[in-house]
Enzyme design. Structure first.
Site, PDB file in Angstrom:
ATOM      1  N   ASP A  35       1.114  -0.708   0.154  1.00 57.42           N
ATOM      2  CA  ASP A  35       0.050   0.167   0.396  1.00 57.42           C
ATOM      3  C   ASP A  35       0.532   1.445   0.137  1.00 57.42           C
ATOM      4  OD1 ASP A  35      -2.365   1.440  -0.149  1.00 57.42           O
ATOM      5  OD2 ASP A  35      -2.944   1.418   2.322  1.00 57.42           O
ATOM      6  N   ASN A  37       1.296   3.392  -3.069  1.00 62.33           N
ATOM      7  CA  ASN A  37       1.924   3.680  -4.406  1.00 62.33           C
ATOM      8  C   ASN A  37       1.339   5.087  -4.594  1.00 62.33           C
ATOM      9  OD1 ASN A  37       3.116   1.112  -4.443  1.00 62.33           O
ATOM     10  ND2 ASN A  37       1.502   0.640  -5.776  1.00 62.33           N
ATOM     11  N   GLY A  38       0.634   5.189  -4.420  1.00 57.60           N
ATOM     12  CA  GLY A  38      -0.627   6.972  -5.082  1.00 57.60           C
ATOM     13  C   GLY A  38       0.383   7.881  -4.080  1.00 57.60           C
ATOM     14  N   TRP A  40       3.235   7.766  -2.629  1.00 55.42           N
ATOM     15  CA  TRP A  40       4.580   8.028  -2.381  1.00 55.42           C
ATOM     16  C   TRP A  40       4.618   9.140  -3.952  1.00 55.42           C
ATOM     17  CZ3 TRP A  40       7.824   7.383  -6.588  1.00 55.42           C
ATOM     18  CH2 TRP A  40       8.813   7.441  -6.218  1.00 55.42           C
ATOM     19  N   HIS A  52       3.127   3.062  -8.650  1.00 57.27           N
ATOM     20  CA  HIS A  52       2.899   1.641  -9.295  1.00 57.27           C
ATOM     21  C   HIS A  52       3.941   1.445  -9.517  1.00 57.27           C
ATOM     22  CE1 HIS A  52      -1.138   2.379  -7.192  1.00 57.27           C
ATOM     23  NE2 HIS A  52      -1.903   3.193  -8.788  1.00 57.27           N
ATOM     24  N   GLU A  82     -12.240  -5.097  -5.052  1.00 52.18           N
ATOM     25  CA  GLU A  82     -12.685  -3.462  -4.887  1.00 52.18           C
ATOM     26  C   GLU A  82     -11.608  -2.274  -5.398  1.00 52.18           C
ATOM     27  OE1 GLU A  82     -12.213  -5.378  -2.498  1.00 52.18           O
ATOM     28  OE2 GLU A  82     -13.835  -5.959  -1.143  1.00 52.18           O
ATOM     29  N   TRP A  84     -11.144  -2.209  -8.047  1.00 48.86           N
ATOM     30  CA  TRP A  84     -11.925  -2.474 -10.209  1.00 48.86           C
ATOM     31  C   TRP A  84     -12.833  -1.325 -10.317  1.00 48.86           C
ATOM     32  CZ3 TRP A  84      -9.634  -4.832 -13.384  1.00 48.86           C
ATOM     33  CH2 TRP A  84      -9.686  -6.125 -13.590  1.00 48.86           C
ATOM     34  N   LEU A 146      11.059 -20.605  -4.302  1.00 49.09           N
ATOM     35  CA  LEU A 146       9.434 -19.925  -3.527  1.00 49.09           C
ATOM     36  C   LEU A 146       8.525 -20.383  -4.557  1.00 49.09           C
ATOM     37  CD1 LEU A 146       9.296 -17.118  -1.513  1.00 49.09           C
ATOM     38  CD2 LEU A 146       9.575 -16.087  -3.417  1.00 49.09           C
ATOM     39  N   ARG A 203       1.589  -4.708   6.576  1.00 51.14           N
ATOM     40  CA  ARG A 203       1.315  -3.781   6.047  1.00 51.14           C
ATOM     41  C   ARG A 203       1.909  -2.349   5.555  1.00 51.14           C
ATOM     42  NH1 ARG A 203      -4.814  -2.498   4.706  1.00 51.14           N
ATOM     43  NH2 ARG A 203      -4.832  -0.704   3.495  1.00 51.14           N
ATOM     44  N   SER A 211      -8.254  -5.084   5.080  1.00 52.50           N
ATOM     45  CA  SER A 211      -8.745  -4.486   3.624  1.00 52.50           C
ATOM     46  C   SER A 211      -8.790  -6.337   3.053  1.00 52.50           C
ATOM     47  CB  SER A 211      -8.033  -4.102   2.592  1.00 52.50           C
ATOM     48  OG  SER A 211      -7.829  -2.427   3.661  1.00 52.50           O
ATOM     49  N   GLU A 222       1.045 -13.285  12.542  1.00 51.17           N
ATOM     50  CA  GLU A 222       1.121 -11.654  13.175  1.00 51.17           C
ATOM     51  C   GLU A 222       1.142 -10.659  12.097  1.00 51.17           C
ATOM     52  OE1 GLU A 222       3.076 -11.952  16.551  1.00 51.17           O
ATOM     53  OE2 GLU A 222       1.909 -13.578  16.874  1.00 51.17           O
TER      54      GLU A 222
HETATM   55  C1  FPP Z   1      -2.043  -0.093  -3.235  1.00 49.82           C
HETATM   56  O1  FPP Z   1      -1.333   1.838  -3.292  1.00 49.82           O
HETATM   57  C2  FPP Z   1      -1.235  -0.681  -3.960  1.00 49.82           C
HETATM   58  C3  FPP Z   1      -2.107  -1.062  -5.302  1.00 49.82           C
HETATM   59  C4  FPP Z   1      -3.129  -1.172  -5.593  1.00 49.82           C
HETATM   60  C5  FPP Z   1      -1.154  -2.250  -6.938  1.00 49.82           C
HETATM   61  C6  FPP Z   1      -0.198  -2.733  -6.510  1.00 49.82           C
HETATM   62  C7  FPP Z   1       0.279  -2.663  -7.367  1.00 49.82           C
HETATM   63  C8  FPP Z   1       2.005  -3.166  -7.774  1.00 49.82           C
HETATM   64  C9  FPP Z   1       2.536  -2.655  -6.947  1.00 49.82           C
HETATM   65  C10 FPP Z   1       1.894  -2.855  -9.141  1.00 49.82           C
HETATM   66  C11 FPP Z   1       2.057  -4.134 -10.206  1.00 49.82           C
HETATM   67  C12 FPP Z   1       1.938  -5.141  -8.918  1.00 49.82           C
HETATM   68  C13 FPP Z   1       2.730  -6.339  -9.818  1.00 49.82           C
HETATM   69  C14 FPP Z   1       2.585  -7.669  -8.890  1.00 49.82           C
HETATM   70  C15 FPP Z   1       3.379  -6.774 -11.024  1.00 49.82           C
HETATM   71  P1  FPP Z   1      -2.151   2.934  -3.452  1.00 49.82           P
HETATM   72  O2  FPP Z   1      -2.418   3.118  -5.203  1.00 49.82           O
HETATM   73  O3  FPP Z   1      -3.704   2.263  -3.283  1.00 49.82           O
HETATM   74  O4  FPP Z   1      -1.738   3.973  -2.767  1.00 49.82           O
HETATM   75  P2  FPP Z   1      -2.702   4.993  -2.428  1.00 49.82           P
HETATM   76  O5  FPP Z   1      -3.035   4.241  -0.775  1.00 49.82           O
HETATM   77  O6  FPP Z   1      -1.156   5.906  -1.684  1.00 49.82           O
HETATM   78  O7  FPP Z   1      -3.516   5.857  -2.371  1.00 49.82           O
END
Ligand code: FPP
Length: 279
Positions: A35, A37-38, A40, A52, A82, A84, A146, A203, A211, A222
């Site tokens: 979690d 990415n956005g 960041w 992403h 969710e 989607w 793995l 997480r 979630s 854990e």
């Molecule tokens: C959550 O961050 C992340 C996701 C919904 C997508 C995760 C996907 C990747 C890491 C890339 C693709 C994966 C693979 C396995 C190739 P968020 O967008 O909800 O971040 P935020 O909570 O800051 O908005």
């Protein structure tokens, strides 16, 4: 041929890995809610999709180091059911990134003995992604290293609901009687039936939620939450999570005294077995 991951470790990584392995309590199954990415990306005034893209570099590093540490199962929550509901352009980019990841990585995963698996409503994914996933699973199905699971279009409640439907069908056809539906038997109907329950759930980004991730399977996992955003979560942050996990006492509802008793009994048993292997 490219060097295998086992040969790609720096002196420092080797020392860290050995130190962690010597703690002797490495999780068998580690599951990660990726979690942040956005956020960041937004913190860097970049579009969300840049987070992403960078997040995929973290996926690469965590998969590689899990394999180097001989962790048996790694499950990554890559796209929830969710998700989607996100804006269509973001969903499209995520699907393209997933497709690119599968095309680019599968040979390297295979060379490194990784077995790829996927859980979730896979037929909801774009056809190309679904096909690539099935090809990758087929190609790596005999690998023994793995066991990497991608949770895609996944929802824990959906999987439990699906299991209940399958069980109801089996009861209706006379294959199963209601008395036989124990917890163990129920779990065989879940998509996760090929793996043990997660020992550790990580997480990133500081959110304190599951979630809808592995709801049945995490009963005694854990949980480790870090403020680190997923694109920054690389091996050093992972080592910290693993070290934290290995200092915990897992009681599974028992008392601390019982756990100590059992572990000293098992040491005693090992010593006895060494002297009397057949007793
Ligand atoms: C959550 O961050 C992340 C996701 C919904 C997508 C995760 C996907 C990747 C890491 C890339 C693709 C994966 C693979 C396995 C190739 P968020 O967008 O909800 O971040 P935020 O909570 O800051 O908005």
């Amino acid at each position: 041929m490219k060097q295998l991951w086992s040969e790609q470790q720096s002196e420092q990584d080797l020392m860290r890995n050995r130190e962690l392995i010597s703690m002797g309590k490495m999780p068998r199954h580690c599951a990660i809610i990726m979690d942040g990415n956005g956020r960041w990306a937004q913190e860097r005034s970049k579009p969300r999709v840049a987070g992403h893209e960078e997040g995929i570099e973290s996926v690469r590093d965590i998969v590689k180091v899990s394999s180097q540490l001989d962790i048996k199962y790694l499950t990554l929550y890559a796209f929830s059911m969710e998700n989607w509901k996100r804006p269509q352009p973001e969903v499209n980019v995520l699907m393209v990134l997933l497709e690119r990841y599968l095309r680019q990585e599968i040979q390297e995963l295979h060379d490194n003995n990784v077995r790829l698996n996927a859980i979730g409503k896979l037929n909801a994914l774009p056809k190309k992604v679904n096909t690539l996933l099935h090809e990758a699973m087929e190609k790596t199905k005999n690998n023994t290293g793995l066991f990497l699971t991608l949770a895609l279009s996944y929802s824990g409640r959906w999987d439990v609901n699906r299991a209940v439907q399958l069980i109801a069908h089996d009861v209706r056809r006379g294959k199963l009687s209601p008395e036989d539906i124990t917890e163990e038997h129920f779990a065989t109907y879940l998509q996760t039936h090929t793996m043990p329950d997660p020992d550790l759930v990580i997480r990133t980004s500081g959110e304190m939620r599951l979630s809808n991730f592995l709801l049945w399977e995490t009963a005694y996992s854990e949980i480790y939450v870090t403020e680190c955003m997923w694109p920054d979560f690389r091996r050093n942050a992972y080592y910290e999570a693993l070290r934290d996990y290995m200092t915990r006492e897992r009681r599974f509802g028992k008392t601390s005294a019982q756990i100590h008793n059992e572990s000293s009994k098992s040491v005693f048993q090992k010593v006895m077995d060494a002297f009397h292997p057949l007793s």
